[in-house]
Enzyme design. Structure first.
Site, PDB file in Angstrom:
ATOM      1  N   ALA A   1       0.827  -1.210   0.000  1.00  0.00           N
ATOM      2  CA  ALA A   1       0.000   0.000   0.000  1.00  0.00           C
ATOM      3  C   ALA A   1       0.862   1.261   0.000  1.00  0.00           C
ATOM      4  O   ALA A   1       0.481   2.285  -0.553  1.00  0.00           O
ATOM      5  CB  ALA A   1      -0.921  -0.007   1.214  1.00  0.00           C
TER       6      ALA A   1
ATOM      7  N   ASP B   1      24.880  34.370 -24.502  1.00  0.00           N
ATOM      8  CA  ASP B   1      25.748  35.033 -25.475  1.00  0.00           C
ATOM      9  C   ASP B   1      25.000  36.231 -26.049  1.00  0.00           C
ATOM     10  O   ASP B   1      23.785  36.354 -25.879  1.00  0.00           O
ATOM     11  CB  ASP B   1      26.068  34.084 -26.639  1.00  0.00           C
ATOM     12  CG  ASP B   1      27.180  33.113 -26.289  1.00  0.00           C
ATOM     13  OD1 ASP B   1      27.986  33.454 -25.418  1.00  0.00           O
ATOM     14  OD2 ASP B   1      27.224  32.025 -26.873  1.00  0.00           O
TER      15      ASP B   1
ATOM     16  N   GLU C   1      -5.629   3.201   1.439  1.00  0.00           N
ATOM     17  CA  GLU C   1      -5.108   1.834   1.306  1.00  0.00           C
ATOM     18  C   GLU C   1      -4.510   1.338   2.616  1.00  0.00           C
ATOM     19  O   GLU C   1      -4.544   0.138   2.905  1.00  0.00           O
ATOM     20  CB  GLU C   1      -4.042   1.783   0.194  1.00  0.00           C
ATOM     21  CG  GLU C   1      -4.620   1.891  -1.210  1.00  0.00           C
ATOM     22  CD  GLU C   1      -3.550   1.936  -2.287  1.00  0.00           C
ATOM     23  OE1 GLU C   1      -2.357   1.799  -1.926  1.00  0.00           O
ATOM     24  OE2 GLU C   1      -3.889   2.101  -3.461  1.00  0.00           O
TER      25      GLU C   1
END
Length: 901
Positions: free
Chosen positions: A291, A337, A680
């Site tokens: 889980a 640059d 869960e």
């Protein structure tokens, strides 16, 4: 002299001073005008090694692959695979193993690709070289050249080693080392004092090209001791640091692993202590671990970044390393640059000054421009276009625009003498026939070089002031002067005879305009809290003018005219001021590297642009090395993380915006994945704390069905979410801020997770109580309540899935309300939700899957109950965010008031 043995001065690793008088250099290298003998060359080759850029040994492929396979998230996935095998689902176990291997292989390919920059350097060395050995010219493999060899250089040759010219001269293309496309003259003669090696007028360097002329040169450095080899060594010594996301995901993985193992151990002990059988306790601990393992996290992050890469490629930015997409989102400094990135790289004749016209076009300025165009060596190609030095092309095109075009063929037909541009004198002169009997000397060059050559009474002081004013406007300034020779006079035989008693025609100002889209891009950078510095080889006045034109330097612009002279202490002091933007002018490769290092040490996330070989170490060292796709060299592209296919600064800003969006989306699907950990885990906690009186509300196989079945597609769809409003109106996140923070965990585990856990446990108990269950009643196979128990676990599983739907909708925004981005604006998410609902229905109602996953068909009232979960989950989170937005709005005026007092 040619056959003398290698002396102590030629010890391996020691390079003689190429600028000492030529006689001393010949003596130190033990070579003469007839070159070395073949036997002596062989002996030196044994001492000094081949003339090639060697790369350091790298770890073996197997070792690097192993390192990827023991990444913390990979270890968690290994654990998940092992648990799948334990649970008897071999197909699932092999699927997870495949995910681990694919991720490891992908990461390995990305890292290997980044290391190819040094190998690409070797391509710049020619295969063969012309050398004087045994007193006669011969061709030998370039790798066999040794210090002391006398080489012959002709037009079109690639220079095979660092060498000092002994006779003749060549036009050398140094763009591989300097990034400047303009060829420079290199002639035999004494060296200059206190100038960098790249500017020495009598040296030619390995990897550059001879575009014109013929010369002989004595080799003083080969292989790793050349300028090219030194740059390769710099590239190898600057090791790549892991990106912020890579570091944070690793940290989070260990956190999750620690939490999962600790919870499993604690509840295993708790289960045994409350009298659960050991097998039940073990099953519970395994379920808890599964889980807690977010199996879909790593592949979802990888795919979200890959999507970002594809989107950016369509916008002109090719990303070579996946994690760089996220790094772009946290970038807070851009070092750019000037030429070609901020400007168009199209030199144009922009302004004139003559003593009489005072910067206004007129007949005298037309004469000035025509004379300047005569003093060029540009040629017309077969397609009608002019080819040559960009400055001279601009002069020729400017003359045509002024109505005084100069045809190169006609110019050459009337030319009686040409004294080519000398980098030391900074002058060029020609002698042109104006009619049958009269000749005119035309000289052009830097104002400070031309003005001292004027005849008495010429306006030198006024001209110098005008030149300074033009330079301050960002222009490259050339002075043009002439001298008419008496009728019938012969052309001067020397420069000195030609370049004297000149009459000043005036000054020409050439300008490379900024790209039109750059100013808006810089403004977006400032709104997003980014600082933009310019690091350029150009002059300070020119670069500062371009900076001001595009809005760089708000509120303050600092110009460092000679960047090479700045030490680390001064650099730290300069970069500590976050309000000032800086122009680093006359910079070298080491300057770029020093700037990148200093910014990193201050905790900044740096994007650095570059296009030449010399930029490779700095591109390697910056968090995001940005190479130019059109004008850049292969070496720069190999060393970089990102390649701009359009060489455009604005594309960098687009990439940063995309990086922020990807980072936000990574956070969104982590919220989505983490929110399911709570519902869960809670069933197992309830099972353990009840001492088994409450049966397990969820099985291990059902958790795996959620983690690898229903949750993956919506998570991937969240990775494609469009940017929230105002993504570029907030400052860059601090590099110390983790992708997972306290507020995020509170939202996912604490808020969304708790609401979901309460709802699913409610559904579980509702089904059991409706069937007449009481705590402690048996629910195993054969018991009267067994079917009710299967239905209840199915309700828990289905409830988690429907809560996922609500979480997915809620996770689409972190700050804004859902109505601001629209419910239907992510069709992929709607498709993902449809898939997970169909997948769940199959697990619940298809008999073969019911048997495999321990599910049972849900009655209508339970279906209606779990169908109410998505709006409940989303509405509670929307309410929480509305309260937070109100709190932020009420706090903002107070902070504004405090800031002003």
């Amino acid at each position: 002299m040619a056959d003398r043995a290698v002396g102590p001065d030629l010890a391996p690793g020691r390079t003689p001073d190429p600028l000492e008088p030529l006689a001393l250099l010949r003596r130190e290298l033990h070579t003469g005008p007839l070159g070395l003998s073949s036997r002596e060359a062989e002996r030196r080759l044994a001492v000094h090694g081949p003339n090639e850029v060697r790369r350091t040994a790298r770890p073996g492929l197997l070792r690097e692959l192993l390192r990827q396979l023991v990444h913390p998230l990979a270890l968690l996935l290994w654990a998940a695979a092992a648990l799948a095998f334990v649970a008897g689902i071999e197909v699932l176990g092999w699927a997870i193993v495949a995910v681990v291997l694919v991720n490891a292989g992908f990461a390995l390919v990305q890292e290997r690709q980044a290391e190819r920059a040094v190998e690409t350097l070797a391509r710049y060395l020619p295969a063969r070289a012309q050398v004087i050995r045994d007193g006669r010219p011969q061709h030998v493999p370039a790798r066999d050249l040794v210090p002391g060899d006398l080489i012959v250089l002709e037009e079109g040759d690639r220079i095979p080693a660092d060498a000092r010219l002994t006779e003749g001269g060549v036009e050398a293309d140094l763009s591989m080392l300097t990034g400047e496309s303009t060829p420079v003259e290199r002639v035999a003669g004494p060296g200059l004092q206190a100038v960098p090696v790249l500017q020495e007028p009598n040296l030619v360097l390995s990897g550059t090209s001879a575009t014109e002329g013929e010369a002989r040169a004595i080799v003083f450095a080969t292989g790793d001791r050349t300028e090219l080899g030194r740059i390769a060594a710099l590239s190898q010594r600057t090791r790549r640091e892991p990106s912020p996301l890579e570091t944070q995901v690793k940290r989070v993985a260990w956190l999750i692993a620690g939490v999962a193992v600790a919870m499993g151990a604690v509840f295993l002990v708790t289960g045994v202590a409350v009298g659960l059988p050991l097998t039940d306790s073990l099953m519970f601990a395994i379920g808890l671990l599964v889980a807690n393992v977010p199996e879909g996290l790593l592949p979802t992050i990888t795919l979200a970044l890959a999507v970002g890469v594809r989107v950016l490629a369509r916008q002109g930015a090719v990303i070579k390393r996946l994690s760089a997409v996220e790094t772009l989102g946290s970038t807070n400094v851009i070092c750019t640059d000037k030429t070609g990135t901020l400007t168009r790289n199209e030199m144009r004749l922009h302004a004139f000054w003559t003593p009489e016209s005072l910067r206004e076009p007129g007949p005298r300025s037309a004469g000035l421009v025509r004379a300047a165009a005569l003093c060029t060596t540009v040629i017309r190609e077969s397609d009608g276009r002019l080819h040559g030095d960009p400055t001279e092309v601009a002069l020729a095109e400017g003359a045509a625009e002024q109505g005084v075009a100069v045809d190169p063929a006609d110019r050459d037909a009337h030319r009686r003498a040409c004294f080519r541009f000398d980098p030391r004198l900074r002058l060029m002169s020609v002698v042109q026939a104006t009619d049958g009997r009269h000749l005119r000397v035309v000289t052009k060059g830097a104002p400070e070089a031309v003005l001292p050559l004027l005849a008495g009474g010429e306006p030198a002081r006024e001209a110098q002031a005008a030149a300074d004013a033009l330079a301050a406007d960002g222009m490259r300034v050339l002075a043009v002067a002439v001298r008419d020779l008496p009728a019938g006079a012969e052309p001067p035989g020397s420069r000195r005879g030609a370049e004297r008693d000149l009459h000043l025609l005036g000054l020409a100002g050439l300008y490379d305009p900024p790209r039109p889209e750059v100013a808006a891009a810089v403004r977006r950078c400032h709104e997003a809290g980014l600082v933009v510095h310019i690091v350029t080889g150009d002059s300070g006045a020119t670069a500062a003018s371009i900076a001001r034109a595009v809005g760089i330097g708000v509120p303050e612009l600092r110009v460092i005219a000679q960047s090479e002279a700045v030490d680390d202490h001064q650099l730290d002091h300069l970069l500590r001021d976050r309000d000032a933007e800086i122009v680093f002018a006359r910079s070298s490769p080491e300057t770029k590297l020093k700037v990148a290092d200093a910014l990193r040490s201050h905790g900044q996330i740096v994007a650095m642009t570059g296009d030449g070989v010399n930029d490779a170490p700095a591109l390697h060292r910056a968090h995001i090395g940005v190479a130019m796709g059109r004008s850049g060299t292969d070496v720069a592209r190999e060393a970089s993380t990102m390649v701009l296919t359009d060489d455009n600064f604005a594309t960098i800003v687009t990439a940063i915006e995309s990086g922020r969006r990807v980072y936000d989306n990574v956070r969104k699907f982590i919220v989505y994945i983490f929110a399911h950990l709570t519902p869960e885990v809670v069933p197992f906690v309830v099972f353990a704390l009840s001492g088994g009186a409450v049966p397990l509300p969820l099985t291990v196989l059902q958790i795996l069905a959620v983690d690898l079945g229903t949750e993956t597609l919506p998570a991937l769809a969240l990775g494609r979410e469009r940017a929230e409003p105002g993504v570029m109106n907030r400052p860059p996140r601090p590099s110390s801020q983790g992708v997972i923070d306290k507020e995020m965990l509170i939202r996912s585990w604490g808020w969304l997770g708790t609401v979901s856990a309460a709802l699913v446990m409610g559904a579980f108990f509702y089904v059991l109580w409706r069937a007449g269950w009481h705590p402690g009643d048996p629910t195993g196979p054969g018991a009267p309540l067994h079917h009710a128990y299967l239905t209840a676990t199915t309700a828990t599983f289905a409830g988690i899935v429907t809560c996922q739907v609500g979480t997915a909708v809620a996770a689409r925004t972190d700050h804004a309300a859902l109505r601001e981005i629209g419910f239907f604006t992510n069709p992929l998410l709607l498709a993902g939700i449809a898939f997970e609902l169909a997948f769940t229905a199959a697990l619940v109602y298809a008999p073969p899957l019911q048997h495999l996953f321990g599910t049972a068909a849900l009655p209508l009232d339970v279906v209606v109950l779990v169908a109410a979960f998505p709006p409940l989950v989303w509405a509670t989170d929307e309410t929480r965010r509305r309260v937070r937005r109100r709190r932020h709005r009420s706090r903002a005026p107070e902070e504004h008031h405090v800031a002003h007092h």
